[in-house]
Write a protein that holds these residues in place. Structure first.
Motif, PDB file in Angstrom:
ATOM      1  N   VAL A  54      35.459  40.008  44.263  1.00  0.00           N
ATOM      2  CA  VAL A  54      36.902  39.739  44.243  1.00  0.00           C
ATOM      3  C   VAL A  54      37.616  40.648  43.253  1.00  0.00           C
ATOM      4  N   HIS A  55      36.992  40.880  42.100  1.00  0.00           N
ATOM      5  CA  HIS A  55      37.657  41.632  41.041  1.00  0.00           C
ATOM      6  C   HIS A  55      37.378  43.136  41.082  1.00  0.00           C
ATOM      7  N   LEU A  56      36.536  43.580  41.990  1.00  0.00           N
ATOM      8  CA  LEU A  56      36.231  45.013  42.067  1.00  0.00           C
ATOM      9  C   LEU A  56      37.470  45.896  42.250  1.00  0.00           C
ATOM     10  N   PRO A  57      38.442  45.510  43.117  1.00  0.00           N
ATOM     11  CA  PRO A  57      39.617  46.382  43.271  1.00  0.00           C
ATOM     12  C   PRO A  57      40.398  46.610  41.989  1.00  0.00           C
ATOM     13  N   LEU A  58      40.233  45.729  40.998  1.00  0.00           N
ATOM     14  CA  LEU A  58      40.931  45.928  39.724  1.00  0.00           C
ATOM     15  C   LEU A  58      40.338  47.059  38.907  1.00  0.00           C
ATOM     16  N   VAL A  59      39.037  47.296  39.070  1.00  0.00           N
ATOM     17  CA  VAL A  59      38.354  48.259  38.200  1.00  0.00           C
ATOM     18  C   VAL A  59      37.909  49.524  38.937  1.00  0.00           C
ATOM     19  N   MET A  60      37.830  49.471  40.265  1.00  0.00           N
ATOM     20  CA  MET A  60      37.477  50.675  41.019  1.00  0.00           C
ATOM     21  C   MET A  60      38.700  51.576  41.178  1.00  0.00           C
ATOM     22  N   PRO A  61      38.500  52.872  41.264  1.00  0.00           N
ATOM     23  CA  PRO A  61      39.617  53.754  41.609  1.00  0.00           C
ATOM     24  C   PRO A  61      40.216  53.330  42.953  1.00  0.00           C
ATOM     25  N   PRO A 108      42.874  40.235  43.633  1.00  0.00           N
ATOM     26  CA  PRO A 108      42.291  39.760  42.371  1.00  0.00           C
ATOM     27  C   PRO A 108      43.298  39.045  41.479  1.00  0.00           C
ATOM     28  N   LEU A 109      44.535  39.520  41.443  1.00  0.00           N
ATOM     29  CA  LEU A 109      45.556  38.874  40.611  1.00  0.00           C
ATOM     30  C   LEU A 109      45.876  37.479  41.138  1.00  0.00           C
ATOM     31  N   LEU A 110      45.933  37.353  42.459  1.00  0.00           N
ATOM     32  CA  LEU A 110      46.193  36.045  43.061  1.00  0.00           C
ATOM     33  C   LEU A 110      45.066  35.068  42.752  1.00  0.00           C
ATOM     34  N   VAL A 111      43.834  35.486  42.980  1.00  0.00           N
ATOM     35  CA  VAL A 111      42.681  34.598  42.760  1.00  0.00           C
ATOM     36  C   VAL A 111      42.569  34.219  41.287  1.00  0.00           C
ATOM     37  N   ARG A 112      42.800  35.155  40.418  1.00  0.00           N
ATOM     38  CA  ARG A 112      42.693  34.876  38.983  1.00  0.00           C
ATOM     39  C   ARG A 112      43.711  33.821  38.558  1.00  0.00           C
TER      40      ARG A 112
END
Length: 239
Positions: A54-61, A108-112
């Protein structure tokens, strides 16, 4: 003083950004609620892996995310090829693909935000509703959902703002097609590549900043109002 009036192409880019951001925020809500609830309330094999995914798009290019979307949902991709052959539905290189990219980047922002809201809910209130005969769905709608509403609104607005401002994943997955996939950030990029695009870029820059500030301000205002409303109801409730 530079002319700040938007041209028809710039207005269209603004509309596309708002449309793709809004559609992306809407389609991400059902899975966002389900995953946030599962991460908050359940222990199951693969929970850490799901949280990581879920959070990968926050840290991947973002370009990597866009390329993965192209591999999966392109016309020759595993999912995209099946959708195209079965339903004639195409995501790559059109605005629907841009909405999907917006949904993925804002997810990711929504789920967090939702997970933190679920964590903050007093489960004794849910148990009391179940004791009084309410089913799981009734308990969720009448008890849990109102309590997580501030986090839900905050998460949706942040996901919308993130999706509306997405550039790397969008241009990689759906390219830069004026009137179809050229959202506001891509239009700004195109203006910067043009020898006489400084004024155009300045207009789009100012507009992008104002939209970002507006989304953040709306998020804070709505969340604060809902928190006050919930606290007022709790104070009025009989002990």
């Amino acid at each position: 003083m530079p002319d700040l009036t938007l041209s028809p192409a710039e207005a269209e880019a603004l509309w596309l950004s708002l449309k793709t951001g809004l559609v992306g925020a809407v389609i991400s809500l059902p899975p966002g609620l389900l995953i946030a609830w599962a991460l908050s309330r359940r222990n199951f094999p693969g929970k850490f892996a799901l949280d990581l995914a879920v959070h990968l798009p926050l840290v991947m290019p973002p370009v990597v995310t866009g390329y993965l979307l192209l591999l999966a949902f392109g016309n020759r991709g595993l999912v995209g090829g099946w959708l195209n052959e079965t339903f004639g539905f195409t995501l790559a290189f059109n605005w629907k693909g841009a909405a999907l990219a917006a949904a993925i980047m804002g997810f990711p922002l929504l789920v967090r935000a939702l997970r933190l809201s679920f964590d903050a809910v007093d489960t004794r209130l849910e148990q009391a509703a179940r004791t009084l005969g309410a089913g799981r769905l009734d308990t969720f709608i009448s008890v849990t959902l109102p309590l997580i509403l501030p986090g839900l609104v905050t998460g949706k607005l942040l996901a919308f703002a993130r999706g509306r401002g997405e550039f790397g994943a969008t241009i990689t997955f759906v390219a830069n097609i004026p009137g179809e996939t050229q959202t506001l950030p891509i239009a700004l990029y195109s203006a910067l590549q043009s020898p006489d695009g400084e004024i155009r870029a300045l207009r789009l820059l100012i507009l992008s900043i104002l939209l970002a500030i507006g989304a953040l301000a709306a998020s804070e205002i709505f969340a604060a109002r809902m928190r006050r409303r919930i606290q007022g109801r709790q104070a009025e409730a009989p002990a």
